[in-house]
Design an enzyme around this catalytic site. Structure first.
Site, PDB file in Angstrom:
ATOM      1  N   HIS A 184      74.669  -3.291   5.345  1.00 54.31           N
ATOM      2  CA  HIS A 184      73.541  -2.953   6.204  1.00 54.31           C
ATOM      3  C   HIS A 184      72.978  -1.583   5.849  1.00 54.31           C
ATOM      4  O   HIS A 184      71.761  -1.380   5.815  1.00 54.31           O
ATOM      5  CB  HIS A 184      73.989  -2.947   7.674  1.00 54.31           C
ATOM      6  CG  HIS A 184      73.949  -4.304   8.312  1.00 54.31           C
ATOM      7  ND1 HIS A 184      74.838  -4.689   9.292  1.00 54.31           N
ATOM      8  CD2 HIS A 184      73.142  -5.361   8.111  1.00 54.31           C
ATOM      9  CE1 HIS A 184      74.565  -5.934   9.659  1.00 54.31           C
ATOM     10  NE2 HIS A 184      73.549  -6.365   8.966  1.00 54.31           N
ATOM     11  N   GLU A 411      69.787 -20.856  -4.396  1.00 54.82           N
ATOM     12  CA  GLU A 411      70.753 -19.989  -3.726  1.00 54.82           C
ATOM     13  C   GLU A 411      72.189 -20.459  -3.874  1.00 54.82           C
ATOM     14  O   GLU A 411      73.103 -19.777  -3.419  1.00 54.82           O
ATOM     15  CB  GLU A 411      70.412 -19.898  -2.233  1.00 54.82           C
ATOM     16  CG  GLU A 411      69.010 -19.352  -1.960  1.00 54.82           C
ATOM     17  CD  GLU A 411      68.591 -19.541  -0.517  1.00 54.82           C
ATOM     18  OE1 GLU A 411      68.760 -18.594   0.263  1.00 54.82           O
ATOM     19  OE2 GLU A 411      68.103 -20.642  -0.183  1.00 54.82           O
ATOM     20  N   ASP A 435      72.387 -14.914  -1.313  1.00 53.99           N
ATOM     21  CA  ASP A 435      73.195 -16.121  -1.091  1.00 53.99           C
ATOM     22  C   ASP A 435      73.790 -16.645  -2.391  1.00 53.99           C
ATOM     23  O   ASP A 435      74.900 -17.174  -2.395  1.00 53.99           O
ATOM     24  CB  ASP A 435      72.357 -17.208  -0.420  1.00 53.99           C
ATOM     25  CG  ASP A 435      72.458 -17.156   1.104  1.00 53.99           C
ATOM     26  OD1 ASP A 435      73.544 -16.816   1.605  1.00 53.99           O
ATOM     27  OD2 ASP A 435      71.458 -17.437   1.781  1.00 53.99           O
ATOM     28  N   CYS A 482      63.897 -12.978  -5.241  1.00 53.16           N
ATOM     29  CA  CYS A 482      63.496 -12.437  -3.934  1.00 53.16           C
ATOM     30  C   CYS A 482      64.678 -11.909  -3.128  1.00 53.16           C
ATOM     31  O   CYS A 482      64.548 -11.622  -1.946  1.00 53.16           O
ATOM     32  CB  CYS A 482      62.728 -13.476  -3.121  1.00 53.16           C
ATOM     33  SG  CYS A 482      63.695 -14.925  -2.665  1.00 53.16           S
TER      34      CYS A 482
END
Length: 552
Positions: A184, A411, A435, A482
């Site tokens: 994070h 992914e 992912d 992305c």
């Protein structure tokens, strides 16, 4: 020079005095209360409510990815089952301080046992509990210090509530001893354009007031800089400022090969910032914001209005919209309310949409109507596509609704390994490196205990990216990136060398990636990619690419 190493976020540099994050409040003593249970209950509930309200205020002020994290924290703080645990302890004569401390600790253990997304949220409980305890004790909550002058912040890690509202006029740079490139802290630092080094374990030895140089491009902290080195930082900062003062150029390699530089957006209001930073379009628009705050799916009319708001600022430019990616860490009761032992491997993405095809068709209808009402170049893609059959199903359905360009997210390793067959049906592929890394390395990307495995530099992940890039070249289909990997300036060059034709990232990362691409040719990119692929692990790949880059 004495250098400490970590993972750099971006290519910025900063110098200044160290200020260390305060240590956590000590655990309260387990002793009987001198107040009645009702009085202690009032104290506890007022403190919890005040902290939840503060987190919500911070969320609204922060916006972006930080807002989602902070709103989740506010909800956790007032979770009814957590309140019941606090009340139970108060009924046994405990103080509010001990009841809060013990209840949060028990709740944390429960979430850790569940694992996955909820397991990662367990770490947020520590920050919430500390804030509630500080409120009860009438002291300042542990958090970012305010020494009254610009400083380099050193911490074990930062809670989302702290990272979200860092005063960028005071915090020159951030160094954490824990965390990785997809933590994070790293994601929010990248989004806000903060010079940061994460995972620099040796930084725990830095002292308050010690002058350091934080070089994110090199991934180093110089803890004993000379006057000449500090002056060189000032020159480098001046050069960056001068370079960024003019209008941003389109993304391209030094030999003129165009590489589209696009923005990842979470809501239409973020579009203006992306345009101002030179985004050539949108590579990932997450539509979850429309669904996550609702008890039921939004109407076609509500969706159409939001999509029009997104598309209008990008007249004539590409905008890639990802259909609802629910499940796993984003469960929706109206889409899939069944309990799953391992939701990351369950009914999520396109799988969930096919199980509730009316929601899928309504979203495609709204997108088609928004496309007809605007002049942006709308592309749509399905999340979590695993098989060729799923690809054929989705692209045929999107075309049925009049959407011209339909692609898929790559992914999972299965779709990467069969990319040539996937691209026989899809108009394009977009690789979600977050992912893809998770599923390749069997490491939950939201679980801090396996964060070291969650690194898109790993050669196993890069090999899969190459599979997709080569398939795109053979079929003449675009291949975009992305995930968070695209925002790493050096890794961006490697990804282009593996076949990526566009890169999408947080708008704050565009300038650094644009600069990095412009310093390398197509041959350079392929050479860096081969160097990274030849390594045995992520750290080795990163170092090999960095070494190869210095010879360009």
């Amino acid at each position: 020079m004495s250098a400490m190493r970590g993972v750099g976020i971006g290519q910025g540099v900063a110098t200044g005095p160290v200020v260390r994050m305060a240590e956590a409040l000590p655990a309260p003593q387990d002793q009987p209360s001198t107040l009645s249970a009702d009085e202690e209950r009032t104290r506890a509930r007022e403190a919890v409510s005040a902290v939840a309200a503060e987190l919500q205020q911070r969320a609204e002020a922060a916006g972006g990815a930080a807002q989602e994290v902070l709103e989740a924290q506010a909800m956790i703080a007032e979770d009814p089952s957590l309140q019941d645990e606090i009340d139970s302890r108060l009924g046994e004569g405990a103080t509010a301080e001990w009841a809060v401390h013990d209840a949060f600790a028990g709740f944390r253990a429960t979430l850790e046992a569940v694992g996955g997304y909820l397991g990662e949220r367990a770490a947020d409980l520590d920050d919430i509990a500390q804030r509630v305890l500080a409120r009860l004790q009438g002291v300042a909550a542990p958090g970012v210090p305010d020494p009254g002058h610009p400083f380099v912040l050193v911490a074990r890690d930062l809670a989302p509530a702290d990272t979200a509202l860092l005063n960028l006029e005071q915090v020159l740079a951030l160094i954490t001893t824990d965390g990785g490139p997809t933590s994070h802290t790293a994601i929010l630092a990248r989004e806000k354009g903060i010079v940061a080094i994460v995972g620099a374990g040796d930084a725990s030895a830095l002292a308050d007031g010690q002058t350091v140089i934080v070089d994110a491009a090199a991934g180093t902290v110089n803890d004993a800089p000379t006057a000449e080195e500090i002056a060189a930082v000032a020159d480098r900062l001046a050069a960056r400022a001068a370079e960024e003062s003019g209008p941003p150029a389109p993304g391209a390699l030094s030999d003129g090969t165009p590489i589209g530089l696009l923005a990842n957006l979470g809501k239409p209001a973020d579009a203006a910032d992306a345009v101002s930073r030179g985004a050539e379009g949108v590579g990932l628009f997450r539509t979850e914001f429309l669904f996550l705050s609702s008890a039921q799916a939004p109407t076609i009319e509500q969706q159409r209005a939001s999509y029009i708001e997104l598309l209008q600022p990008f007249e004539g430019k590409k905008v890639v919209v990802r259909l609802l990616d629910a499940g796993a860490d984003k469960p929706l009761a109206f889409l899939n309310d069944a309990h799953e032992e391992n939701p990351a491997l369950g009914l999520r993405g396109l799988r969930a949409l096919r199980a509730s095809e009316d929601i899928l068709r309504e979203q495609l209808t709204a997108l088609a109507e928004a496309d007809a009402a605007t002049s942006a170049d709308l592309w749509v893609m399905a999340p979590m596509v695993t098989t060729v059959e799923e690809t054929a199903y989705f692209t045929a359905l999107a075309h049925e609704y009049g959407l011209r360009t339909a692609g898929v997210m790559v992914e999972v390793p299965a779709s990467a390994l069969l990319a040539d067959r996937v691209l026989a049906h899809a108009d394009f592929a977009s690789i979600g490196t977050n992912d893809l890394t998770q599923y390749t390395m069997a490491a939950d990307r939201l679980l801090g205990s396996v964060a070291s495995f969650q690194d898109p530099w790993h050669p196993a992940v890069l090999r899969l990216v190459r599979e997709v890039g080569e398939a795109g070249a053979r079929t003449g289909k675009p291949v975009g990136i992305c995930g968070e990997a695209a925002a790493d300036p050096l890794l961006a060059v490697v990804l282009v060398g593996l076949g990526a034709t566009s890169l999408s990232m947080a708008p704050a990362a565009l300038a650094d990636v644009r600069r990095s691409l412009a310093a390398h040719s197509s041959d350079d990119a392929r050479r860096l990619a081969e160097a990274a692929l030849a390594a045995d692990d992520a750290a080795g790949a990163r170092e090999a690419a960095r070494a190869a880059s210095t010879t360009t």
